[in-house]
Every structure is written in structure tokens, then in C-alpha cells.
Design a protein around this motif. Structure first.
Motif, PDB file in Angstrom:
ATOM      1  N   CYS A 324      33.738  42.763  39.758  1.00  9.72           N
ATOM      2  CA  CYS A 324      33.786  43.425  41.069  1.00  9.72           C
ATOM      3  C   CYS A 324      34.905  42.834  41.929  1.00  9.72           C
ATOM      4  CB  CYS A 324      32.436  43.291  41.773  1.00  9.72           C
ATOM      5  SG  CYS A 324      32.356  44.106  43.386  1.00  9.72           S
ATOM      6  N   LEU A 325      35.044  41.501  41.901  1.00  5.11           N
ATOM      7  CA  LEU A 325      36.114  40.851  42.669  1.00  5.11           C
ATOM      8  C   LEU A 325      37.486  41.320  42.187  1.00  5.11           C
ATOM      9  CD1 LEU A 325      37.058  38.758  44.749  1.00  5.11           C
ATOM     10  CD2 LEU A 325      36.915  37.023  42.950  1.00  5.11           C
ATOM     11  N   ALA A 326      37.635  41.423  40.863  1.00  4.43           N
ATOM     12  CA  ALA A 326      38.920  41.882  40.318  1.00  4.43           C
ATOM     13  C   ALA A 326      39.220  43.320  40.753  1.00  4.43           C
ATOM     14  CB  ALA A 326      38.912  41.772  38.801  1.00  4.43           C
ATOM     15  N   ASP A 327      38.211  44.193  40.658  1.00  4.10           N
ATOM     16  CA  ASP A 327      38.420  45.587  41.070  1.00  4.10           C
ATOM     17  C   ASP A 327      38.683  45.685  42.576  1.00  4.10           C
ATOM     18  OD1 ASP A 327      38.153  46.470  38.530  1.00  4.10           O
ATOM     19  OD2 ASP A 327      36.074  47.141  38.719  1.00  4.10           O
ATOM     20  N   ILE A 416      36.984  28.872  37.773  1.00  2.36           N
ATOM     21  CA  ILE A 416      38.448  28.825  37.730  1.00  2.36           C
ATOM     22  C   ILE A 416      39.017  30.233  37.822  1.00  2.36           C
ATOM     23  CG2 ILE A 416      40.386  28.417  36.159  1.00  2.36           C
ATOM     24  CD1 ILE A 416      39.591  25.954  37.600  1.00  2.36           C
ATOM     25  N   PHE A 417      38.351  31.174  37.174  1.00  3.94           N
ATOM     26  CA  PHE A 417      38.850  32.550  37.200  1.00  3.94           C
ATOM     27  C   PHE A 417      38.765  33.124  38.611  1.00  3.94           C
ATOM     28  CE2 PHE A 417      39.081  37.055  36.272  1.00  3.94           C
ATOM     29  CZ  PHE A 417      40.006  37.089  35.242  1.00  3.94           C
ATOM     30  N   VAL A 418      37.679  32.792  39.319  1.00  2.35           N
ATOM     31  CA  VAL A 418      37.553  33.238  40.711  1.00  2.35           C
ATOM     32  C   VAL A 418      38.690  32.638  41.548  1.00  2.35           C
ATOM     33  CG1 VAL A 418      36.138  33.120  42.783  1.00  2.35           C
ATOM     34  CG2 VAL A 418      35.069  33.596  40.580  1.00  2.35           C
ATOM     35  N   LEU A 419      38.921  31.339  41.362  1.00  2.00           N
ATOM     36  CA  LEU A 419      40.012  30.695  42.092  1.00  2.00           C
ATOM     37  C   LEU A 419      41.353  31.314  41.724  1.00  2.00           C
ATOM     38  CD1 LEU A 419      39.099  26.896  41.951  1.00  2.00           C
ATOM     39  CD2 LEU A 419      38.608  28.548  43.737  1.00  2.00           C
ATOM     40  N   VAL A 500      51.424  37.533  35.275  1.00  2.00           N
ATOM     41  CA  VAL A 500      49.963  37.539  35.214  1.00  2.00           C
ATOM     42  C   VAL A 500      49.449  36.391  36.044  1.00  2.00           C
ATOM     43  CG1 VAL A 500      49.800  38.653  32.952  1.00  2.00           C
ATOM     44  CG2 VAL A 500      50.037  36.198  33.073  1.00  2.00           C
ATOM     45  N   SER A 501      48.142  36.210  36.036  1.00  2.00           N
ATOM     46  CA  SER A 501      47.543  35.166  36.851  1.00  2.00           C
ATOM     47  C   SER A 501      48.012  33.808  36.365  1.00  2.00           C
ATOM     48  CB  SER A 501      46.015  35.265  36.771  1.00  2.00           C
ATOM     49  OG  SER A 501      45.602  35.126  35.438  1.00  2.00           O
ATOM     50  N   PRO A 502      47.995  32.772  37.240  1.00  3.59           N
ATOM     51  CA  PRO A 502      48.573  31.483  36.902  1.00  3.59           C
ATOM     52  C   PRO A 502      48.027  30.861  35.627  1.00  3.59           C
ATOM     53  CG  PRO A 502      48.142  31.601  39.237  1.00  3.59           C
ATOM     54  CD  PRO A 502      47.575  32.855  38.629  1.00  3.59           C
ATOM     55  N   SER A 503      46.759  31.129  35.285  1.00  4.94           N
ATOM     56  CA  SER A 503      46.211  30.517  34.081  1.00  4.94           C
ATOM     57  C   SER A 503      46.308  31.407  32.868  1.00  4.94           C
ATOM     58  CB  SER A 503      44.740  30.140  34.328  1.00  4.94           C
ATOM     59  OG  SER A 503      44.003  31.297  34.615  1.00  4.94           O
ATOM     60  N   PHE A 527      46.237  42.074  39.248  1.00  2.06           N
ATOM     61  CA  PHE A 527      44.846  41.620  39.136  1.00  2.06           C
ATOM     62  C   PHE A 527      44.154  42.201  37.899  1.00  2.06           C
ATOM     63  CE2 PHE A 527      45.924  41.389  43.636  1.00  2.06           C
ATOM     64  CZ  PHE A 527      45.578  40.072  43.910  1.00  2.06           C
ATOM     65  N   GLU A 528      44.929  42.693  36.950  1.00  3.50           N
ATOM     66  CA  GLU A 528      44.338  43.174  35.706  1.00  3.50           C
ATOM     67  C   GLU A 528      43.755  41.984  34.955  1.00  3.50           C
ATOM     68  OE1 GLU A 528      43.892  46.103  34.556  1.00  3.50           O
ATOM     69  OE2 GLU A 528      45.080  47.349  35.909  1.00  3.50           O
ATOM     70  N   ILE A 529      42.500  42.081  34.522  1.00  6.42           N
ATOM     71  CA  ILE A 529      41.852  41.006  33.766  1.00  6.42           C
ATOM     72  C   ILE A 529      42.342  41.076  32.328  1.00  6.42           C
ATOM     73  CG2 ILE A 529      39.670  40.062  32.952  1.00  6.42           C
ATOM     74  CD1 ILE A 529      38.335  41.177  35.398  1.00  6.42           C
ATOM     75  N   GLN A 530      43.031  40.014  31.898  1.00  7.41           N
ATOM     76  CA  GLN A 530      43.548  39.988  30.540  1.00  7.41           C
ATOM     77  C   GLN A 530      42.612  39.210  29.638  1.00  7.41           C
ATOM     78  OE1 GLN A 530      47.536  38.704  30.350  1.00  7.41           O
ATOM     79  NE2 GLN A 530      48.302  40.280  31.738  1.00  7.41           N
ATOM     80  N   ALA A 531      42.625  39.578  28.389  1.00  8.75           N
ATOM     81  CA  ALA A 531      41.754  38.904  27.416  1.00  8.75           C
ATOM     82  C   ALA A 531      42.180  37.458  27.266  1.00  8.75           C
ATOM     83  CB  ALA A 531      41.833  39.613  26.065  1.00  8.75           C
TER      84      ALA A 531
END
Length: 967
Positions: A324-327, A416-419, A500-503, A527-531
Motif C-alpha cells: 500500500c505504501l508503494a502504491d 529497511i524497505f519502508v525506510l 531504483v531504490s538505494p538498496s 517506486f516500482e517494487i523490484q524482485a
């Protein structure tokens, strides 16, 4: 000059020679003689000489016409006249007159062609004026003829032409009225096609035409209908403007802006646009959260739709929190991207307009240009102000969502993913409007600190458990091992890529110049969630059975005097392809042979020495840095907790292997003051020494104890008392060298830590590195001193030395037995050291420290043995020197250490036997490294040889004075 002109007038164009007689009336009374004429003809013709003569004429001759030359010259005559002087003066005046006459004649001749030419031009002008007068006269005559020939027929033709023009205009007006009656159909078609500028343009033209023909009765009804149509167009235009907020289309927006400009409502459009963006943010976040709440509830109960957004966020479950946060962030990104592209459109449009204005300098457009400039400035300021307003709305919506759920029970990776998402959102905010996102930072910081304190406390307890169960066995890793190969440190290679995101960034995508808005302007979403790629990647850091290949295992047990016997890893420098760093020190060919004795590395390649616990600490550091890299506001707290991990590891190694009060009291400086200060600080701030004490106490003390960890205890499986294993040397090497390796990794990470540390807190980081990390290698001395103190039987050597007779009468050529016994002890130590090296590689610094400690203790034991001597002759002192030289000669064959430690300590003591009374006193004051017993014995032995009893008392008093401050 006037006189010259008058003279010229009288003379005309006569030559200067002809005008000589006209100088003045006086000269006309007599005729010049032949001699005078010859003198005149002999006047200098040189222009320069002539000019000098003219320059010699007195200034008074150039005055006005009223000047009387004759009177002036007569008044100048002397009282007594001399004929010769008068003639000379007359000749001078004649020369001057001749020069002036010649100069005037030359000037007249020079200007004569110009005079003739100008005279011709005047004559030509006079002829032209006469011709013009004739032409004007003829023109007037012909005009009179045309006026008389004009008739009434010509005027009738003009009247008919005027009537024709009026009828043509009437026909055009009738056709325009007919067209106006049919415009409503075309307007509807244009609105369906979303051609708003065309529809407004057509409508305005129709209104203008209708106002032109308002005197016709059929036009009044059409005018009101056009006004209603224009209002309908404005309503549809507002709806079209609202669509821009979620999906910006450049062609669509261009049409809308052109339409508003035609309406003259550019400023109103901008106000409406900001209102639509605010509404879009609210509607977007509500719909996203509502969708997840209804999905988790399993029904579409309308009660959720009636809730406030803040209350709706509390119904999000833990499982759906991250998606939900990602969307939510993706949807908000689309809104901000649309705003960014809107600003970009206006910037480009303003530049184009400015170029057009600069190329057109028509004064009729000045007023319109000023109005457009005012509108552009208004729009620009409105858009710039709107940046912070929109970002503030986004922050408040996300903050409400963040605080609506308790994150303390989240897994580390989830947290960590939330951060990670929030960090990316803050990066978007900084690029969007330069904001530091204080609202987001504070809300996420509060949760992060609370989460991290609990997490760190648990990790410290785990570290204590690991240390207490650690058997200090070597963890086999490859020689090419680098912490960057661990998953926890992948973000260091990826942190510069904005793709992509820093991590989750790929290492190849490194671009610090492209912003997120530029990168995703034409598609995609940051903000696309990558595998997660961890499942596909493996950490290739462990070596099988301690060897990196079968060939290395075979070659490991071979002698390596020649290059062919040396593993390839030792022949070349290793460079990590990913980082460009050399994580281990390369081994040069020149040092390989020396390592055969000094570096006990006969069965392993030069791989880092570390344990499983060390690896776990490094992984923990990586996780801590991930959190710190994502959430920089808590960087100080995270670095502080990281320092506690290192502190606890260092304290454990010291407690297990380096603490020994007996050796600390020797005063040999085994533990530096910096190391002792560091250990005391760790013990006071981190170690809980009251675990078994009564828990009753103040609340503040209880809170303080929560921040501390009990002191670890060495595992009972680790045996440090066996002489065969050199008192746990293998375990000591693994412990100390793993600590040194850990310190090296902290040194490697220092630039990364320094980059995120707040400026006000950087002194803490500098102090941590200078006073704690840098002391790791200093722990080797106290740890290996214990081994060196027990590995050789120094007490037995003292007993053997006590049986030696030192008061011999003749010089001996054979050394004493205790020297051979001591050397045998060293040979046995060397053998056991080689046995230990078969289990664990002993690095060169470690072997050097061990040998240094053993040699230093042996030399000090020799001095102590010599200090126990009761009687000693000069021959006995020579025997001492012989024994020590024999010891040094054989010892140098066993070790490569140069120079031999404390060699001067023994030699200086032996040579002191030969000192006289005065020299002995100064020597005692200078050499305070010797004990009181050793100095006293030296004085007593010398009694009767070089020192009498009185001198003996004086020297003993000096020794006592020196020893008194030490008590």
C-alpha cells in the motif's frame, strides 16, 4: 596679418622680388643698389631657413591694422645713430619682408586651383537654378489647362463607383450573418474534438461579428446564445485542466493554455490548476488506502468510504502495509511528475515567447508585450510557490499513513524497505522543491530510533552469545574476500544510481547527474517494487577446506623457495574487479623467502583471518549502514551503535586473551595509555558489571543498565593452559587478527560514515577512529606477551645462571651451559610455533611480536641473572660478554628480527662493571630502566675494585633517591 593681407591686395599676384620695394613708404624714396638687389636675390630659398626668418619677426608686427610700423621703428632708434648699424638692421628687415612676401605668394599659388574649381561650381549652380525656374513655370501652365478641361461626366462616374462599393459591403455583411447562424453546430463539433482554442477563437470572432451587426434585429438572440456557449466552453475547459494533475499530456495542456489565453484568464487558470492539484492529492491517497482496506476486509462495506483518511490508515494490516505504501508513493509521484512537467512546459513556452518578442520591435505591440510579461511573471511565481505547498500536502498524507501503524514488530528487511521507500520519497521532495522533508524525517526518525534501539539491544545480546560460544576457529574465506561481496554491503556500489531504490540498484547504473524527474519524465516509476535479487545471487566468499582450489591445496604443503612452488595468488596483486580495491596486501617475491622463517604461512594462502563471529559483526555493520544510508537523520545514533559493536568485540578479545594483572604490573608498556583509556571507557559505558548484584536501585540506574551488556565469558572449550599448543596461540591469533581485520574494514568504511555523519557530530567519529579503531593492533602486545612469558622457562635459566662461578681468575674460551639451555628453549619454541602454523596462518607482524617478546624477556632474564651474582672478577665479566655474544650469534640464525630487541639493555649493564665512581653515579641517573635491585647489586659487586665504601654509600643513596618516587 591684416597688414600682410593689405600688402597682398596692393601687389596682386606679383612675385616676392617685385614686392620688395613696397615694404613701406620709406623704402620708395630711394632705388635699391645693385648690391642690395643681389642680396635680395641671394636670400635663402631653403624652406627651413625661410621659416626660421619668419619666426624671427617680432610679435608686434602681427597685431591689428592700427599699429603704426614707421612710428614703432623710429621710436626704437638709438640716441646716437650709426650708419652701419642702420644698414644692417635695414637689411634684416628686408630679408624678413622678402621671406614673408615669398611665403604669401606660395600660399596664393597653392590655393589658386581650388579657387578656380569652386568658381566653376558656383557657375554650374546658377545655371541649374535658372533651368528649375523654367520647369516650374511650364508645370503651372499645364495644371491650369487640366483644371479648365475637367467635366461633370467624370464626377458622375465616381458617384456610381461609390454606390457599387456600398452594395458589395452590404452583401458581405449578409453573408457573415448567415454564417453566424450556423456556428453553433461547428462549436459543438470542436468541443467534442477537444479543440478548445479553436472553439473559443470561433466563439470570440462570432461575438465580435455580432457586436458589429448589432443594428440588425436578428443578431440580438444570436449574441445571448454565443455567451451561453462560451460559459459552457469554460466549464469543459476546467474539467480538461483537472485531468492534467494525474496524467500530463503536452498537447492537451498546450490547447488548454491557449484557450485560457484567448479568454484572457491565464491567472485564473493557474489558480484553478493549483486547486485541482491539491484535490488530486487528497483523492488519490484516499482511493489507494481505501482499496487496500476493502481488500483486506474482504468486503466493500460503505462504512470505510465514510471514514476520514487518518482513521482509514489505522485499518491497514501489516501484510498490506508495504504494498500500500508503494502504491501510495507511486500515485503521489504521478501527481508531482505532472506538476514538474507543467512547470517545464511553462519554462520552455516563456523562452520561446521571449525570443519572439526580442525579434519583433514594433511599437504597436509594446502594451500587449507588457501584459504578457506580467502574466508570465505571475504564473512563474505561482508555480514556484505551489511547489512547496504540494510537497507539504504530500508529506502530511504520507506522515499520517506512517504513524497509523506500529512498525516495532516489523522484520528488519521489511523495515529497511519502508525506510527505502521513504528515503526515495524524500529524494523526490528534494529534487522537486529543494525541501529537506522535515515532516517526513521527524516522523520516520521517531519510529526508526525506537525500532533500532530494540534491534540493537537484541543484536548485542546475540553478539555476547556468539562470543561466549566462539571456539576461535578459523573461518575459511578466499584470499580475495572483500566485504563488498557480502549482500549487506551491495548498497555501497549501488547507492549512486537513481534508477531504483538505494538498496536495489544495479551496480552498472551510476549517474549522479540525472535527477529522478529527468529519468522518469517519459515513463516508469521510481517506486516500482523490484524482485529481491538475493535469491539469485550467492556469496562466493568461503573457501573449501581452507583452500581456494585443489592445486593450492597441493602446493600449500610444498616448500616455496622457488617461484614455481608459490601459489599464483601470492605472485600477483589481487584487485577486486567490482571495486578496484586491493583488499589484501600483495606478497612480493623478495619477501617470500624471508617469510619461510618469519611468517608461518606454510599451508594456507594469504587469506584474511576471521571467525564466524567476525563475519556476523561485519554483516551487522552492513545492515546498520543500510539503515543509516537510507535515513540520514539517525546517522549519529546508528554510528554510535556500530561503534558499540566494535567496542564489545575488542573488549571481549582483551578480556579473553589479554588481561593479566601480573604482566601489566611489569611496567614494560605492553598496553599503551591510549589502549588502557579505551578499555576503561568501554567498561564504564558499555559493560554491565553488576549482573549478579541486587536489582534494587533507582529507576535512572535501571534505565542506564538497560543500555549496557554483561561482560562475556570465554568458552570452556577454549584451552589456554596447554604448553603443547603454546597456551592457545592458535585461538589467540584468530582472535586478535580477526579484530585487526575488523578494524581494517571499519577504516575502509570511514569515508562512507563521514559522508553521512552530521557536521556537529563528526568529532565523535574522529575520536572513535583515533582512540578505538586504531588501537586494535595494539592489543597484540598484551595478548602475545602471555604466550611469550610461558613458552620459555625463564626461571630454570635463572637457576642455571646462579650455579655459574663468575669470580674466575683466567679468561674462559667456552661459554656456559645456561646459554645452550636457553637456545634449546628457543628452538623448541620455534618448533611449536611451526606446529601451530599448520592450524592457523601466523602473519608476519604476529610472529615478529612473539619473537620480540621472547627475546626481550630472555634478555631481561639475563640481566636479572647477572644482578644475582655475589662475586665477579674482570674475567667473569668477560665471560658474561662471551655468553651473551654466543647467545646472539645462535639466536640470529633462528629469527630474522633485526636489531635484536633489548640487546643494548644487556650490553650496557655488563659494561657498567668497568665504570669508575664518578661515571657510575651519572650512569645510574641516566639509566632508570634498570630495577633498584639490579643497580644496587652492580654497586656492591664493584666494591673494592673501582669503588670504596664511602663511594658505595653515596651511590646507594643516589639509587634510593631515584627509587623513592616510584614507591
Amino acid at each position: 596679418m591684416q597688414k600682410i593681407k593689405s600688402l597682398m591686395t596692393r601687389q596682386g599676384l606679383r612675385s616676392p622680388q617685385e614686392s620688395v620695394n613696397d615694404l613701406s613708404p620709406i623704402e620708395s624714396f630711394r632705388v635699391p643698389t645693385k648690391e642690395e638687389l643681389r642680396e635680395l636675390h641671394e636670400e635663402p630659398t631653403d624652406p627651413q631657413a625661410q621659416q626660421e626668418i619668419i619666426n624671427s619677426i617680432e610679435e608686434v608686427y602681427f597685431s591689428n591694422d592700427s599699429f603704426d610700423i614707421v612710428k614703432y621703428e623710429l621710436e626704437r632708434l638709438p640716441p646716437v645713430l650709426s650708419l652701419q648699424e642702420l644698414e644692417e638692421y635695414r637689411d634684416k628687415l628686408k630679408q624678413q619682408q622678402a621671406a614673408v612676401s615669398k611665403k604669401v605668394a606660395d600660399l596664393i599659388l597653392e590655393k589658386q586651383p581650388a579657387y578656380v574649381e569652386e568658381l566653376e561650381r558656383v557657375t554650374s549652380l546658377q545655371n541649374g537654378l535658372q533651368l528649375a525656374a523654367v520647369i516650374c513655370t511650364d508645370g503651372r501652365r499645364h495644371l491650369n489647362i487640366a483644371k479648365e478641361g475637367f467635366t461633370q461626366t467624370s464626377l458622375g462616374l465616381l458617384a456610381n463607383q461609390r454606390k457599387r462599393q456600398l452594395l458589395i459591403g452590404l452583401l458581405k455583411s449578409l453573408r457573415t450573418i448567415k454564417t453566424l447562424q450556423r456556428t453553433d453546430v461547428r462549436l459543438s463539433e470542436m468541443l467534442e474534438e477537444e479543440d478548445y482554442p479553436g472553439a473559443i477563437q470561433l466563439c470570440l470572432e462570432c461575438q465580435k461579428a455580432a457586436s458589429t451587426f448589432k443594428h440588425y434585429s436578428c443578431i440580438s438572440e444570436l449574441n445571448s446564445k454565443l455567451q451561453d456557449t462560451l460559459e459552457q466552453i469554460e466549464e469543459q475547459l476546467d474539467v480538461a485542466l483537472s485531468k492534467i494533475c494525474k496524467n500530463f499530456d503536452i498537447n492537451h495542456y498546450t490547447k488548454v493554455q491557449q484557450a485560457y489565453r484567448l479568454l484572457g484568464k491565464t491567472q485564473t487558470a493557474m489558480d484553478q490548476l493549483h486547486m485541482h492539484f491539491t484535490q488530486a492529492i487528497h483523492n488519490t491517497v484516499f482511493q489507494v488506502v481505501l482499496g487496500y482496506v476493502e481488500l483486506c476486509a474482504g468486503n466493500t462495506d460503505t462504512k470505510f468510504q465514510k471514514l476520514q483518511y487518518k482513521d482509514l490508515c489505522t485499518h491497514i494490516t501489516s501484510d498490506s502495509y508495504i504494498p500500500c505504501l508503494a502504491d501510495l508513493c507511486k500515485a503521489l509521484w504521478e501527481v508531482m511528475l505532472s506538476y514538474y512537467r507543467t512547470m517545464q512546459w511553462h519554462e520552455n513556452h516563456d523562452q520561446d515567447e521571449a525570443e519572439v518578442v526580442s525579434s519583433v520591435s514594433d511599437s504597436n505591440n509594446v502594451i500587449g508585450t507588457e501584459e504578457n510579461s506580467f502574466d508570465r511573471n505571475y504564473v512563474k511565481k505561482k508555480l514556484e510557490h505551489g511547489l512547496s505547498r504540494i510537497w507539504q500536502d504530500v508529506q502530511l498524507k504520507v506522515k499520517t499513513y506512517l504513524l497509523g501503524t506500529d512498525l516495532s514488530n516489523f522484520k528488519y528487511d521489511d523495515f529497511i524497505f519502508v525506510l527505502d521507500i521513504i528515503s526515495r520519497l524524500m529524494q523526490v521532495g528534494e529534487e522537486f522543491c529543494g525541501s529537506k522533508s522535515e515532516v517526513l524525517q521527524e516522523s520516520i526518525r521517531r519510529q526508526s530510533v525506537n525500532y533500532f534501539k530494540t534491534y540493537h539491544r537484541t543484536r548485542l545480546e546475540e553478539l555476547r552469545m556468539f562470543l561466549e560460544n566462539e571456539t576461535w576457529e578459523l573461518c575459511p574465506v578466499k584470499s580475495s574476500f572483500s566485504i563488498l561481496q557480502l549482500h549487506e554491503f551491495k548498497f555501497l556500489e549501488q547507492s549512486r544510481s537513481p534508477s531504483v531504490s538505494p538498496s536495489k540498484q544495479p551496480a552498472s547504473a551510476i549517474s549522479s547527474t540525472v535527477t529522478l524527474f529527468e529519468q522518469y519524465c517519459n515513463g516508469g516509476n521510481p517506486f516500482e517494487i523490484q524482485a529481491d535479487s538475493k535469491d539469485d545471487e550467492t556469496e562466493d566468499v568461503l573457501a573449501s577446506n581452507g583452500y581456494e582450489s585443489d592445486e593450492q591445496e597441493k602446493s600449500a604443503y610444498q616448500e616455496y623457495d622457488s617461484d614455481s612452488d608459490v601459489p599464483e595468488e601470492l605472485k600477483r596483486d589481487y584487485v577486486d574487479e567490482q571495486t578496484g580495491d586491493a583488499p589484501i596486501k600483495s606478497v612480493s617475491r623478495e619477501t617470500l623467502k624471508s617469510r619461510k622463517r618469519s611468517d608461518y604461512n606454510l599451508n594456507k594462502v594469504n587469506a584474511p583471518i576471521l571467525t564466524n563471529t567476525t563475519l556476523n559483526v561485519i554483516r551487522l555493520v552492513g545492515k546498520y549502514m543500510q539503515m543509516m544510508n537510507i535515513l540520514k537523520p539517525i546517522a549519529f545514533d546508528v554510528i554510535h551503535f556500530m561503534s558499540q559493536l566494535f567496542d564489545y568485540y575488542l573488549y571481549a578479545v582483551y578480556t579473553f586473551f589479554g588481561r593479566n594483572d601480573m604482566f601489566e604490573s611489569t611496567g614494560l608498556g605492553l598496553s599503551s595509555s591510549r589502549l588502557r583509556t579505551t578499555l576503561n571507557r568501554i567498561q564504564e559505558s558499555l559493560i554491565d558489571l553488576e549482573v549478579s548484584a541486587d536489582p534494587s536501585g533507582t529507576l535512572a540506574a535501571a534505565e542506564e543498565r538497560k543500555e549496557k551488556v554483561p561482560s562475556p565469558h570465554l568458552s570452556h572449550l577454549v584451552v589456554l593452559t596447554s604448553g603443547n599448543s603454546l597456551y592457545g596461540l592458535a585461538e589467540r591469533v584468530v582472535a586478535t587478527e580477526s579484530l585487526v581485520f575488523l578494524a581494517e574494514q571499519f577504516e575502509f568504511l570511514q569515508p562512507h560514515l563521514d559522508a553521512v555523519m552530521p557536521a556537529a557530530k563528526k568529532p565523535f567519529l574522529q575520536q572513535f577512529y583515533s582512540q578505538t579503531v586504531s588501537t586494535a593492533s595494539e592489543l597484540r602486545k598484551p595478548v602475545y606477551w602471555i604466550v611469550a612469558a610461558k613458552a620459555i622457562d625463564y626461571e630454570q635459566m635463572l637457576l642455571l645462571m646462579a650455579n655459574v662461578k663468575w669470580d674466575v681468575k683466567e679468561i674462559m674460551s667456552q661459554h656456559n651451559v645456561y646459554v645452550d639451555a636457553l637456545l634449546k628453549e628457543f628452538e623448541e619454541f620455534n618448533r611449536r610455533l611451526s606446529d601451530v602454523s599448520k592450524r592457523v596462518r601466523i602473519p608476519l607482524p604476529v610472529s615478529n611480536i612473539l619473537w620480540e617478546h621472547c627475546i626481550r624477556l630472555a634478555n631481561r632474564t639475563l640481566v636479572e641473572g647477572y644482578a644475582n651474582v655475589k662475586k665477579c672478577s674482570n674475567e667473569g665479566r668477560a665471560l658474561m660478554q662471551l655468553d651473551f655474544q654466543q647467545f646472539l650469534m645462535k639466536l640470529e640464525k633462528l629469527t630474522d628480527i633485526r636489531p635484536i630487541p633489548d640487546k643494548e639493555f644487556v650490553e650496557t649493564y655488563i659494561k657498567a662493571y668497568y665504570l669508575t665512581e664518578n661515571d657510575m653515579e651519572s650512569w645510574i641517573k641516566e639509566h632508570r630502566e634498570y630495577s633498584t635491585k639490579q643497580l644496587t647489586n652492580l654497586v656492591n659487586i664493584c666494591l673494592g675494585t673501582y669503588i670504596n665504601k664511602k663511594a658505595r654509600q653515596k651511590l646507594l643513596a643516589t639509587i634510593d633517591d631515584i627509587d623513592r618516587p616510584k614507591r
